[in-house]
Every structure is written in structure tokens, then in C-alpha cells.
Design a protein around this motif. Sequence first.
Motif, PDB file in Angstrom:
ATOM      1  N   PHE A   1       1.566  12.887  -7.516  1.00 57.60           N
ATOM      2  CA  PHE A   1       1.141  11.470  -7.146  1.00 57.60           C
ATOM      3  C   PHE A   1      -0.214  11.048  -7.670  1.00 57.60           C
ATOM      4  O   PHE A   1      -1.089  10.282  -6.917  1.00 57.60           O
ATOM      5  CB  PHE A   1       1.280  11.427  -5.477  1.00 57.60           C
ATOM      6  CG  PHE A   1       2.581  11.470  -4.771  1.00 57.60           C
ATOM      7  CD1 PHE A   1       3.154  10.582  -4.569  1.00 57.60           C
ATOM      8  CD2 PHE A   1       3.062  12.843  -4.753  1.00 57.60           C
ATOM      9  CE1 PHE A   1       4.345  10.474  -3.732  1.00 57.60           C
ATOM     10  CE2 PHE A   1       4.017  12.922  -4.137  1.00 57.60           C
ATOM     11  CZ  PHE A   1       4.803  12.021  -3.642  1.00 57.60           C
ATOM     12  N   GLN A   2      -0.467  11.204  -9.158  1.00 57.95           N
ATOM     13  CA  GLN A   2      -1.636  10.816  -9.545  1.00 57.95           C
ATOM     14  C   GLN A   2      -1.947   9.382  -9.263  1.00 57.95           C
ATOM     15  O   GLN A   2      -3.168   9.108  -9.178  1.00 57.95           O
ATOM     16  CB  GLN A   2      -1.564  11.181 -11.144  1.00 57.95           C
ATOM     17  CG  GLN A   2      -1.743  12.585 -11.306  1.00 57.95           C
ATOM     18  CD  GLN A   2      -3.275  12.932 -11.132  1.00 57.95           C
ATOM     19  OE1 GLN A   2      -4.176  12.487 -10.898  1.00 57.95           O
ATOM     20  NE2 GLN A   2      -3.718  14.578 -10.890  1.00 57.95           N
ATOM     21  N   ASP A   3      -0.952   8.465  -9.757  1.00 58.54           N
ATOM     22  CA  ASP A   3      -1.118   7.172  -9.651  1.00 58.54           C
ATOM     23  C   ASP A   3      -0.720   6.411  -8.353  1.00 58.54           C
ATOM     24  O   ASP A   3      -0.872   5.183  -8.105  1.00 58.54           O
ATOM     25  CB  ASP A   3      -0.581   6.492 -10.657  1.00 58.54           C
ATOM     26  CG  ASP A   3      -1.069   6.761 -11.951  1.00 58.54           C
ATOM     27  OD1 ASP A   3      -2.238   7.311 -12.152  1.00 58.54           O
ATOM     28  OD2 ASP A   3      -0.065   7.124 -13.126  1.00 58.54           O
ATOM     29  N   LYS A   4      -0.440   7.405  -7.352  1.00 61.17           N
ATOM     30  CA  LYS A   4       0.019   6.936  -6.028  1.00 61.17           C
ATOM     31  C   LYS A   4      -0.548   7.675  -4.906  1.00 61.17           C
ATOM     32  O   LYS A   4       0.037   7.880  -3.980  1.00 61.17           O
ATOM     33  CB  LYS A   4       1.649   6.934  -6.170  1.00 61.17           C
ATOM     34  CG  LYS A   4       2.060   6.055  -7.009  1.00 61.17           C
ATOM     35  CD  LYS A   4       3.918   6.173  -7.122  1.00 61.17           C
ATOM     36  CE  LYS A   4       4.454   5.184  -8.247  1.00 61.17           C
ATOM     37  NZ  LYS A   4       5.609   5.400  -8.410  1.00 61.17           N
ATOM     38  N   ILE A   5      -1.789   7.872  -5.069  1.00 61.95           N
ATOM     39  CA  ILE A   5      -2.536   8.991  -3.966  1.00 61.95           C
ATOM     40  C   ILE A   5      -2.365   8.010  -2.406  1.00 61.95           C
ATOM     41  O   ILE A   5      -2.089   8.851  -1.560  1.00 61.95           O
ATOM     42  CB  ILE A   5      -3.618   9.312  -4.453  1.00 61.95           C
ATOM     43  CG1 ILE A   5      -3.815  10.103  -5.489  1.00 61.95           C
ATOM     44  CG2 ILE A   5      -4.540   9.867  -3.189  1.00 61.95           C
ATOM     45  CD1 ILE A   5      -5.262  10.727  -6.048  1.00 61.95           C
ATOM     46  N   SER A   6      -2.557   7.078  -2.400  1.00 59.67           N
ATOM     47  CA  SER A   6      -2.492   6.185  -1.298  1.00 59.67           C
ATOM     48  C   SER A   6      -1.136   6.026  -0.585  1.00 59.67           C
ATOM     49  O   SER A   6      -1.001   6.246   0.558  1.00 59.67           O
ATOM     50  CB  SER A   6      -2.920   4.407  -1.464  1.00 59.67           C
ATOM     51  OG  SER A   6      -4.239   4.605  -2.019  1.00 59.67           O
ATOM     52  N   LEU A   7      -0.128   6.072  -1.374  1.00 59.02           N
ATOM     53  CA  LEU A   7       1.241   6.372  -1.092  1.00 59.02           C
ATOM     54  C   LEU A   7       1.450   7.730  -0.339  1.00 59.02           C
ATOM     55  O   LEU A   7       2.187   7.854   0.747  1.00 59.02           O
ATOM     56  CB  LEU A   7       2.426   6.014  -2.120  1.00 59.02           C
ATOM     57  CG  LEU A   7       3.958   6.273  -1.717  1.00 59.02           C
ATOM     58  CD1 LEU A   7       4.290   5.360  -0.531  1.00 59.02           C
ATOM     59  CD2 LEU A   7       4.658   6.096  -2.927  1.00 59.02           C
ATOM     60  N   LEU A   8       0.978   8.704  -0.948  1.00 62.34           N
ATOM     61  CA  LEU A   8       0.952  10.200  -0.564  1.00 62.34           C
ATOM     62  C   LEU A   8       0.417  10.046   0.752  1.00 62.34           C
ATOM     63  O   LEU A   8       0.671  10.832   1.810  1.00 62.34           O
ATOM     64  CB  LEU A   8       0.593  10.959  -1.421  1.00 62.34           C
ATOM     65  CG  LEU A   8       0.288  12.361  -1.083  1.00 62.34           C
ATOM     66  CD1 LEU A   8       1.761  13.050  -0.875  1.00 62.34           C
ATOM     67  CD2 LEU A   8      -0.343  13.507  -1.942  1.00 62.34           C
ATOM     68  N   LYS A   9      -0.915   9.636   0.860  1.00 58.02           N
ATOM     69  CA  LYS A   9      -1.529   9.559   2.129  1.00 58.02           C
ATOM     70  C   LYS A   9      -1.125   9.085   3.293  1.00 58.02           C
ATOM     71  O   LYS A   9      -1.166   9.432   4.490  1.00 58.02           O
ATOM     72  CB  LYS A   9      -2.992   9.242   2.009  1.00 58.02           C
ATOM     73  CG  LYS A   9      -3.791  10.237   0.960  1.00 58.02           C
ATOM     74  CD  LYS A   9      -5.235   9.476   0.757  1.00 58.02           C
ATOM     75  CE  LYS A   9      -6.250  10.555   0.073  1.00 58.02           C
ATOM     76  NZ  LYS A   9      -7.608  10.277  -0.160  1.00 58.02           N
ATOM     77  N   GLY A  10      -0.346   7.730   2.900  1.00 60.44           N
ATOM     78  CA  GLY A  10       0.305   6.878   3.927  1.00 60.44           C
ATOM     79  C   GLY A  10       1.422   7.904   4.676  1.00 60.44           C
ATOM     80  O   GLY A  10       1.661   7.846   5.834  1.00 60.44           O
ATOM     81  N   ALA A  11       2.263   8.496   3.620  1.00 56.51           N
ATOM     82  CA  ALA A  11       3.291   9.269   3.852  1.00 56.51           C
ATOM     83  C   ALA A  11       2.834  10.424   4.632  1.00 56.51           C
ATOM     84  O   ALA A  11       3.705  11.035   5.805  1.00 56.51           O
ATOM     85  CB  ALA A  11       4.193   9.641   2.710  1.00 56.51           C
ATOM     86  N   THR A  12       1.657  11.104   4.398  1.00 55.91           N
ATOM     87  CA  THR A  12       1.138  12.298   5.179  1.00 55.91           C
ATOM     88  C   THR A  12       0.825  11.865   6.451  1.00 55.91           C
ATOM     89  O   THR A  12       1.095  12.347   7.681  1.00 55.91           O
ATOM     90  CB  THR A  12      -0.014  12.566   4.446  1.00 55.91           C
ATOM     91  OG1 THR A  12       0.336  13.023   3.131  1.00 55.91           O
ATOM     92  CG2 THR A  12      -0.755  13.838   5.185  1.00 55.91           C
TER      93      THR A  12
END
Length: 690
Positions: free
Chosen positions: A317-328
Amino acid sequence: MIRIKAFDGIKGFAILSIILYHLWPEVIPGGFLTVNTFLVLSGYFLTNKLRNQPLKEVASYVHKTISRVWFPLLWFLIFIVVGLLILNPIALKSLQLEILASLTFLNNFFQLASERSYFTDMANASPMTHLWYIAIYIQSFIIAIPVILIGDRWITSDKIKGIFWLLVFACTLYLNHLHYQPGQDPSNVYYGIQTRFASFAIGIAVAYLNTSLQAAINQYRYFVASWIYFLMSVGSFVMMVYLIFHVSDQEPITYQFWLPYYNVLASAFIIGANHRFNLVEDLIGHPLLAWLGQKSYSFYLWYYPIIVYSFSYLRNFQDKISLLKGATFLAIVVIASLFSYLIESKRMTYLFGTDFNFKQDWQDLINHFKPKPRFSALLARSIIYFGLLGTFIYGICYADNQKSLALFELEYGMYQTQPSPFSLYYPHDQKAKALRSELLAFDQEMETNFIQLASPGSLVDDTFKTDLGREMTQKISLQLLAAAADKKEDQTDEEKVRETLSEPSDDQEAKLEYIQSMDPEIVELLSEEEMLYAVELPVTLFGDSLAKLAGPVFETVFQEGSTYGYTSLQVWDSYDEFQDLLDQELVEETLIINLGTNAGYDLPGLTELIDMAGDREIYLVNTNSAVEHVEEVNEVIKECTKLYDNVHEIDWHSVSLDHPEYYGEDDIHLSLEGLDYYTATIVKALYENQ
């Protein structure tokens, strides 16, 4: 006792701050402070519950409290162990002692004994690190109860008892002052019961002094007294909010002042919130915050392992870290809510029970096995429960305290780049080298290609190529030199003169041959001009374990350079180490800094290190390691290049972005191939900026 919604709300605010601190530390750097809220409230509630109670009631309360904490903890550990056995059994291999320490409320002592840092040890991230708080809570609980009972028996004045607990609070602050060393890892005060008991002690003091404080405030007119209580609750809450946004977990003042001060704020909030102002109840006791507060134990249990697991996918998720954090964050809410509904609320009690009434648990188990209309459902349920318990016991036995994979890779990587006969890996290397020699002899005799067909990542080909690889490289080099000599005979005199003028000196040629013999792979990544520039450039590489790991390759190319790398080093802890190097005049005029892997950067922290370096040409290597603060580190580096004319960025992030093979299994430390590309990237950056 009337339930005060604001108390549930402040617990909801606390657990939310903790979760957001771990997900977005650059936004809420002080969220870790709110752990104190739980401890202060616990001391306050414990005292009110035990005051003037008979021993039988005290024993019942202790039994219920420990059961309420331990059984959800047991279920949590069962799910974690079973999950790791399925998803990542290698990670489980190093966790046996931590599992047992967590079950016995000794996790904080385990963290201290194993020298693991809550803030910096990325390679040792464990799904159970956060259980240090559960251990502190129960330890504080056990320490406080006999002292409270003795005090209630022998001292009649609540004011004297409150003053006594304030003195205990002061003593713990003094111990904090003694144990905390600025510039060093703060784990000894962060995990220590002798320092963390301060929160519990002041909560107990508030319980005893609350009546006296109310009497003092109520001497004023009702309107004035009401405003005092209102300002105590709202003002302390506003200050708590301010602190979580502005306090750093790396600054000495945090441990010397802000942690104790937060205890005082929580105490003031308790005194003010007891008056149940509508605004306080509606704002801080908002139904959402109150709901979070009521389920805060389940949220606390699950937030950290979910974050550790999800952040293992940062590379994807190099370019989508915010998405990963939101899903977390969403996963934490869903899983913790389900856990609270099923386990903490005791809707699932079969087999394990919900308390330590073993006689009743045994009887319930027998009753469950009596014939019932839905026997098939009973059988399936029994298989699931017994299967979980059996798998959990097997998992504890399977987790035999081997070294974690990340640390193994770091140590073995150091050995690969700088072999030592004193290393524990040396005997295994000798066996592999002997096997390679036998295969090579077989290839020569039978005209086969076992060595050539070995996979690039295999133990034989990639790890132990130094001896025979150099021999083969030398043979190839001789052939190439012979071919070049033949070609020279066909050159014109003018071409020969031009080439002679640009040819390296004998000394430079020897240095290039040294690189060729030591690391032929990196030769393919650099031009001769770049290598000639690097071999004679005095340069210093300073940083964390990535710099330490890169040292041997770095010094093979930068033969006038030096490397100073320190495991788990972060910028806020680096000043003493760096100043020591400056005092010894070991820092060259060209300085490369590689920090930020362990705990990120902030602009003041990095600029302080840059200012210490003075007018040297400074190169900051950005990061692509799979850590949550990648964006923060790289952004701070860019800011520094704008602030200082002598500061430059080395963009390792872009070079390694689509190359996971440049990293080891932990996605933090560099692989052998990554070390070559890392060093080549530094060479190219310095060469282009000369």
C-alpha cells in the motif's frame, strides 16, 4: 453508585486517542498519554469500592475484578496464537515467554528483561507488546488493596489517608526522575511499576480527598462553586486534548513533566465530573464516547495486534497508506465490538467459564454433554472449543523462544556482509561452502552445471559466494583484460594517448580491483568514473541498523569513508552518539545520515542534528522500509532540504519503490541485493552533486 456518563466518555476518549496515536502519530503524537486516564480512574473506583467493606466483600470484589480481566485476556491470547499458527507460524516461534508472561500479568517485566522498546524496536514488533498495561493495572491493584485495607483499619481521617497517597505519588515521581535518562530509551520508566504506579496512587488520593476538596470549594457561593467544578472538568479535558496533539513521545520533558501532569489533569476531571453538569455529560459523555468507554477493554486488547498485522502489508500500500490505515481502524472497531459482545459480555462461556469457580465450571461442562435435542450442534460446538484449547496449548509448546525472524535476518545480514569466524553462523557457512566446492568439482569432472543452475536466492549461491565467486571473477577479469589488450593494438596513436590520459592511476586501479574482488555485483551498477570518485572521497555514514548493515558494502566502495550505525537508533537519541563522533573528529566533511526507520522524524529533532553537523555537506537518505511513518520521514527530509543549502536528499524511496527484493522478510532491513543498490544510489547522488 450513580453511573456518571462523563467517566465512560473520558475512557472512550482515552482509548480512541491511543488507537489514533498508533495509526496517525504525526497527527496525534501524544495519544499514548491517555493510558494514565485508565489507571487514575481505576485507583479512584477501587478505593470507593473497598472503603469500609468487610473482608468477605473485598475478597469477592478482587475475585470478580481479576476474573473480568483474565478470562477475556485468555480468549484474546487463544485467538492470537491460533491465528499466528495459521497465518504466520514463524512469527509465533519467538513468543512463548511473552505469552506466559502476559497470562500471569508480568508482560511489563518481560519487556524490560528482553530490552524491548515500546517506541523504537520495529524488528521486534509483537502482537502482545501492549499487554504491559494490563500487567501494570493488576500489579497496581494487588499492591494498593492491602495498603488501603490497613489504612482504613488504623486511620480514621480520610484527609490523612489522602495525604499519605499524595506522598506515595510524589515518591513515584522521584523514582521517575531517578530512572529516566534523557537521550536514552524511556522503556525503564514507561514499563516500570515503580513509576507507573503514580497514576493509581493519585486516583486513590482523589477518592479520599474528594470530600475535603468539595467542602473547601462549597464555602464559596453556589454560582462560584459551580463554575469551579465546571472549569475543573471542562478545563482539564481541553488541556488533555491539547496535549495529545502537541506532546511528543521522544522529548525528555514528556517523561519529566507531561506524564505526571496528565495524572493531575485526570484527577481534576474526576472531581469536576462528579457534579454531573449537563454540558459535561452531553459533551464528554456523548453516547459514542460512552459506548467506546464501556468497551474500552476489548478495544485495548485488539487494537495493537490488528495494527501490527495490517502494517505488515505496508509494502503493498505504498501509495495508499491512508486507505490501509482507514481499513485498519474499521477492523479494530468490528473485531473489538464482536469480542466485547461475545467474550467480555460473557455470552460465550462454554468450557472456559467466566471466573475461577472451577467446581461450577466442571458441573456446567458435564451438563453440556448430557443428551439434548440438538446433539449435533452440541458436538460441533464442543469440537470447536476443545480444538481451540488444544491448538492454544500446542501453540505455546510450538513457540519455543527462538530468535525472531527479523532479528535473525539482521544479524545474519551483518555476518554475510562482514563474515567472522567467531559468529554463531560460521560453522554452518563452512558446511555450505564445502558443499559448493564438491558441486563445483563435480561440474568440472562431469561437465554439468549444478552451480550455474543454483537459484539466485539459494543458500549455496547467494549467501556463500565470496570465496569461489572472487576466484571466478578474477578469471573473468583476466580474460577481459587480455581482450582489452588485443583491442589496444588496433587503436591509433591519438586514441592511445587520449585513453592514457584518462586511465586511472595504479593506486586507483588497485582500489577498483578491490571493489571487483569484494563485491562484483556493485561494479555492474556503477560507471568507472563514479567508482573513481567514490574510492577517494572522505565520507561518513551515520545512522541506525540500516546504516550498520550497509557498512561493509559502503566501505568497500567508499574506501576513505567510515560507517557508524547503531541498532534501534532514532534521531532524538542520536545526539550523544553524534557529538561523541564530532569530539573525536571522526565525522568527515561529507556526511550521510540514515535515520527515521525506528520512530520517524520531526522537523525540530532533525534540524537539531543538522545544526550539530555545522557547514558540512549533508545527505539525508529517505526511507522505503515497511514502517508506518514512511511519509512523515520523507516529508521532513524534503522540508530540511528547503531550509538548508548544504542539505540534500538521497531518494532511496523512489529507487526501491517497486523492488521488494531489496528488502528482507521483515520488509525493514535490506537484503544483500538491496545493500548493493542502496550503496550505488548513494554513490550516484554524491557524484551528481559534486
